[in-house]
Design a protein around this motif. Structure first.
Motif, PDB file in Angstrom:
ATOM      1  N   UNK A  79     -53.301 -46.877  -5.851  1.00 12.97           N
ATOM      2  CA  UNK A  79     -53.984 -47.158  -4.591  1.00 12.97           C
ATOM      3  C   UNK A  79     -54.894 -45.971  -4.264  1.00 12.97           C
ATOM      4  N   UNK A  80     -56.104 -46.270  -3.802  1.00 13.74           N
ATOM      5  CA  UNK A  80     -57.065 -45.217  -3.481  1.00 13.74           C
ATOM      6  C   UNK A  80     -57.528 -45.385  -2.044  1.00 13.74           C
ATOM      7  N   UNK A  81     -57.303 -44.364  -1.218  1.00 12.91           N
ATOM      8  CA  UNK A  81     -57.899 -44.297   0.116  1.00 12.91           C
ATOM      9  C   UNK A  81     -59.139 -43.415   0.023  1.00 12.91           C
ATOM     10  N   UNK A  82     -60.269 -43.962   0.471  1.00 18.93           N
ATOM     11  CA  UNK A  82     -61.537 -43.246   0.346  1.00 18.93           C
ATOM     12  C   UNK A  82     -61.830 -42.345   1.535  1.00 18.93           C
ATOM     13  N   UNK A 102     -54.902 -51.194  -4.315  1.00 21.11           N
ATOM     14  CA  UNK A 102     -55.739 -51.308  -3.126  1.00 21.11           C
ATOM     15  C   UNK A 102     -56.752 -50.178  -3.052  1.00 21.11           C
ATOM     16  N   UNK A 103     -57.990 -50.530  -2.745  1.00 20.46           N
ATOM     17  CA  UNK A 103     -59.004 -49.561  -2.344  1.00 20.46           C
ATOM     18  C   UNK A 103     -59.208 -49.740  -0.851  1.00 20.46           C
ATOM     19  N   UNK A 137     -58.854 -55.126  -1.116  1.00 27.07           N
ATOM     20  CA  UNK A 137     -59.766 -54.263  -0.369  1.00 27.07           C
ATOM     21  C   UNK A 137     -59.337 -54.283   1.084  1.00 27.07           C
ATOM     22  N   UNK A 138     -59.040 -53.118   1.624  1.00 25.70           N
ATOM     23  CA  UNK A 138     -58.510 -53.014   2.984  1.00 25.70           C
ATOM     24  C   UNK A 138     -59.348 -52.028   3.790  1.00 25.70           C
ATOM     25  N   UNK A 171     -58.925 -59.568   0.522  1.00 27.82           N
ATOM     26  CA  UNK A 171     -59.632 -58.706   1.462  1.00 27.82           C
ATOM     27  C   UNK A 171     -58.922 -58.794   2.805  1.00 27.82           C
ATOM     28  N   UNK A 172     -58.659 -57.650   3.411  1.00 29.28           N
ATOM     29  CA  UNK A 172     -57.957 -57.651   4.691  1.00 29.28           C
ATOM     30  C   UNK A 172     -58.504 -56.556   5.595  1.00 29.28           C
ATOM     31  N   UNK A 173     -58.597 -56.857   6.889  1.00 29.12           N
ATOM     32  CA  UNK A 173     -58.995 -55.868   7.874  1.00 29.12           C
ATOM     33  C   UNK A 173     -60.352 -55.252   7.615  1.00 29.12           C
TER      34      UNK A 173
END
Length: 222
Positions: A79-82, A102-103, A137-138, A171-173
């Motif tokens: 999982x990657x938080x940008x 998740x990205x 994709x969140x 895809x969420x939020x």
């Protein structure tokens, strides 16, 4: 006890002061340093399967995605938080397997593509034969585009004899806005879109809008 190694230090000798001993080492082999492991950049730019394991790898992918070969596989391994960064959409002709990871927390600007369309989304355009699958994709924003906006891609335009595949994209939020906007892909043609969804996602389409696709000239199911 001498530098020419003639006088042996006798075991059991009582040492009564500072004593210098000389060692004569013979035989054996020198073990070379191991070859350095290939980095994500090496794999990406040399046509091998490349795995994104951390934010540094992701940033490298964003910068050099256009150097991947057609058909080359990029895998998301974590999982990657940008960290709420803003990027240009990726110009990418390979295949992308999200590995059910998740990205999140990213914004993508609108850019002009080689076809003359303006697109916003993680990918500017998905083309003939490309496969993008197994990705969530969140909290991702596709900024306003005068042509096509989609959280995953502004447009997916395959060929009649070489269709693209978009499968298992959740895809969420998130949000997408443009003349044509959608939760996954703004415009589709000669593409198979399967097992995709958008939830809690704001779509603002000036002319066209949709939860999964905005303008559909493709095959969307499940």
């Amino acid at each position: 006890t001498d530098s020419e190694h003639y006088t042996e230090f006798v075991p059991g000798t009582t040492v009564t002061g500072n004593t210098t001993l000389y060692a004569n080492v013979t035989g054996g082999t020198v073990t070379p340093d191991p070859e350095p492991e290939d980095t994500f950049y090496d794999d990406l730019t040399e046509g091998r399967t490349a795995t994104i394991n951390n934010l540094d790898d992701w940033e490298t992918f964003v910068e050099y995605a256009d150097q991947a070969d057609a058909g080359q596989l990029i895998v998301l391994g974590a999982d990657i938080s940008c960290n709420n960064a803003t990027y240009d959409p990726l110009e990418f002709t390979g295949n992308f397997d999200g590995g059910n990871h998740t990205i999140s927390n990213a914004t993508f600007r609108a850019v002009s593509t080689s076809s003359g369309d303006t697109c916003s989304g993680m990918f500017a355009k998905i083309g003939p034969g490309q496969v993008v699958a197994n990705l969530t994709l969140q909290n991702v924003t596709a900024q306003y585009s005068g042509t096509y906006a989609g959280v995953l891609a502004g447009m997916a335009d395959g060929a009649s004899n070489n269709r693209a595949l978009i499968q298992n994209i959740q895809v969420t939020g998130s949000s997408a806005s443009g003349r044509t906007a959608a939760g996954v892909v703004g415009f589709t043609r000669n593409v198979d879109v399967k097992f995709c969804s958008s939830r809690d996602t704001t779509i603002t389409g000036l002319a066209n809008g949709g939860g999964v696709v905005g303008i559909n000239n493709a095959h969307v199911e499940y």
